[in-house]
Design an enzyme around this catalytic site. Structure first.
Site, PDB file in Angstrom:
ATOM      1  N   SER A 208      25.864   1.557  44.546  1.00 56.47           N
ATOM      2  CA  SER A 208      25.259   2.685  45.025  1.00 56.47           C
ATOM      3  C   SER A 208      25.417   2.675  46.492  1.00 56.47           C
ATOM      4  CB  SER A 208      23.804   2.798  44.630  1.00 56.47           C
ATOM      5  OG  SER A 208      22.903   2.198  45.578  1.00 56.47           O
ATOM      6  N   LYS A 209      25.256   3.852  47.156  1.00 57.71           N
ATOM      7  CA  LYS A 209      25.150   4.075  48.600  1.00 57.71           C
ATOM      8  C   LYS A 209      24.526   2.985  49.511  1.00 57.71           C
ATOM      9  CE  LYS A 209      26.502   6.340  51.850  1.00 57.71           C
ATOM     10  NZ  LYS A 209      27.122   4.991  52.144  1.00 57.71           N
ATOM     11  N   ARG A 210      23.549   2.276  48.711  1.00 58.09           N
ATOM     12  CA  ARG A 210      22.964   1.275  49.677  1.00 58.09           C
ATOM     13  C   ARG A 210      23.897   0.007  49.474  1.00 58.09           C
ATOM     14  NH1 ARG A 210      18.431   0.680  45.853  1.00 58.09           N
ATOM     15  NH2 ARG A 210      19.639   2.553  45.048  1.00 58.09           N
ATOM     16  N   GLU A 218      33.940   9.119  52.388  1.00 61.22           N
ATOM     17  CA  GLU A 218      33.622   7.825  53.149  1.00 61.22           C
ATOM     18  C   GLU A 218      35.035   7.075  53.373  1.00 61.22           C
ATOM     19  OE1 GLU A 218      29.056   7.132  52.886  1.00 61.22           O
ATOM     20  OE2 GLU A 218      30.126   6.667  51.051  1.00 61.22           O
TER      21      GLU A 218
END
Ligand code: GLU
Length: 443
Positions: A208-210, A218
């Site tokens: 995920s983004k984390r 990105e």
């Protein structure tokens, strides 16, 4: 065999997660390999999230990666009437019933009735999957506000588009049992299914983004090349079976098969993606490559002339894995203003016995007849031997003094590129600074 038709059916949210775009890549490769068609369906029924801007982001990501589709995209939101009409047909045929769920009398929803038998199918990745009748509950297909739900819309649109192979993330496996029941109730052929393994982080949890960059935009902004990202994502869960990694699109299309897709989760590895990107950078035409580096340098206020840049790239090329790292990794070649790693400096330069050795080395290098990597190396080793110090001490100290960082290319090649003036000036500056510090400590 009739024509193979695959589709990518994202719900645009404004960001395109790499897990999603990998689904598109697998569908695209499968269609191209089999000579079939790759279709795009935009599941934009969530009015809040699927804004025109979100759809544009999605289409841009696909275009950037070269994922071309073969028929005009189908927008799910435009099919609402068809979805509701099908729900009416299911009511008429007894496959669905109206129910007042909340019992409030405020409105009825339409509930699909599961057939009451076990459902099984052969997943092209996971093998035979089966679910007992007792675990298959009836479910809502049209909400009381008149909104068709995902399952109904998804199946009807697959029928409309003539989809033969549904290749999607394995978070949809549970839905598939319901979808199969819907296809049958609607009298439509059930497509083949291939559920792709999840992309996970180093801990085995969904990526995920984390965990770092997760959206296509990105990676693009960070300077990852489209071909590198495509190649990397294609190998996230698939392999050609012969150990090949760097592959052109044509090679991937030729080699792709759903048999080569693994069922176990695929681990996202940024280091590997960067390695791959570096390989793709090297394969770019020289001018394009030079331009990529220059753009990053200029964005960071550096503007070397191309000849100078080429000399620097000769020693730095293999270390720069993405254009956007160029300035950070090469600043000290072009400017005297560069960051200095203070901890490494204390350990390597501000250290007993190092300063006199550096001073001696500077004196000898100042008089060197030839400024080449080989002669600089020979002189450093001779100096170290005479002063009875390990050559490594001097090598580390010189590196810190002239570049500010303990990491970098081979020292002597770097000194040759930096040139005599800069090296002597920086050595002088380092000696001054380090002796000022030790004097203040002595006093
Ligand atoms: N919109 C769904 C998703 O993005 C589509 C699932 C499917 O491919 O059927 O997860």
């Amino acid at each position: 065999m009739s024509e193979i038709r695959t589709r990518f059916a994202p719900s645009p949210t404004g960001h395109v997660h790499i897990g999603n775009i990998r689904v598109a890549i697998f569908n695209w490769l499968f269609a191209r390999h089999t000579g079939g068609r790759f279709l795009l369906r935009i599941e934009d029924t969530d009015q809040q999230r699927s804004t025109p801007a979100a759809c544009r982001t999605l289409i841009e990501a696909m275009e950037w990666l070269g994922l071309n589709w073969d028929e005009p995209p189908l927008y799910q939101s435009a099919r609402r009437e068809a979805h509701l009409a099908a729900a009416e047909r299911l009511l008429a045929s007894g496959h669905a019933v109206r129910e007042d769920k909340g019992g409030t009398g405020r409105g009825e929803c339409i509930v699909f009735r599961m057939p009451g038998c076990d459902i099984e199918f052969d997943d092209l990745v996971k093998g035979r999957l089966r679910k007992a009748a007792a675990d298959l509950k009836d479910f809502v297909i049209v909400r009381s506000d008149g909104h068709p739900v995902f399952h109904l819309a998804n199946v009807l649109d697959d029928i409309e588009m003539g989809v033969t192979h549904v290749i999607r993330g394995d978070d949809h496996v549970e839905n598939t049992f319901r979808h199969i029941a819907l296809f049958r109730a609607l009298g439509a052929p059930v497509p083949r299914y291939a559920h792709l393994p999840m992309i996970v982080n180093a801990q085995g949890k969904p990526y995920s983004k984390r965990d770092g960059d997760a959206y296509v935009g990105e990676f693009r902004d960070r300077g990852i090349l489209a071909d590198a990202l495509f190649n990397y994502l294609a190998l996230l869960g698939w392999s050609p079976g012969d150990g090949r990694e760097l592959m052109t699109r044509t090679e991937m299309i030729e080699a792709f098969s759903l048999d080569g897709v693994q069922a176990s989760p695929a681990r996202f590895d940024m280091t590997k993606l960067l390695w791959m990107n570096g390989e793709y950078m090297r394969r770019l035409p020289p001018m394009e490559r030079l331009d990529g580096h220059l753009r990053d340098l200029r964005a960071h206020g550096l503007d070397p002339d191309p000849a100078e840049l080429l000399r620097v790239l000769e020693v730095m090329q293999d270390r720069i894995k993405v254009f956007s790292d160029t300035a950070a990794q090469t600043r000290y070649f072009f400017s005297d203003e560069y960051p200095v790693d203070a901890a490494a400096w204390r350990k390597r330069v501000a250290r007993p016995g190092v300063l006199p050795a550096l001073d001696e080395l500077r004196r000898r290098w100042a008089e060197a007849g030839e400024w080449s990597a080989a002669s600089l190396e020979a002189m450093l080793k001779a100096t170290a031997a005479e002063l009875q110090r390990p050559a490594a001490d001097l090598i580390h100290a010189v590196r810190l003094a002239v570049s500010g960082t303990p990491a970098g290319p081979g020292l002597f090649a770097m000194l040759e590129v930096l040139g005599r003036d800069r090296v002597l000036r920086r050595l002088g500056r380092a000696i001054e600074r380090a002796s000022a510090v030790s004097a203040s400590h002595d006093g």
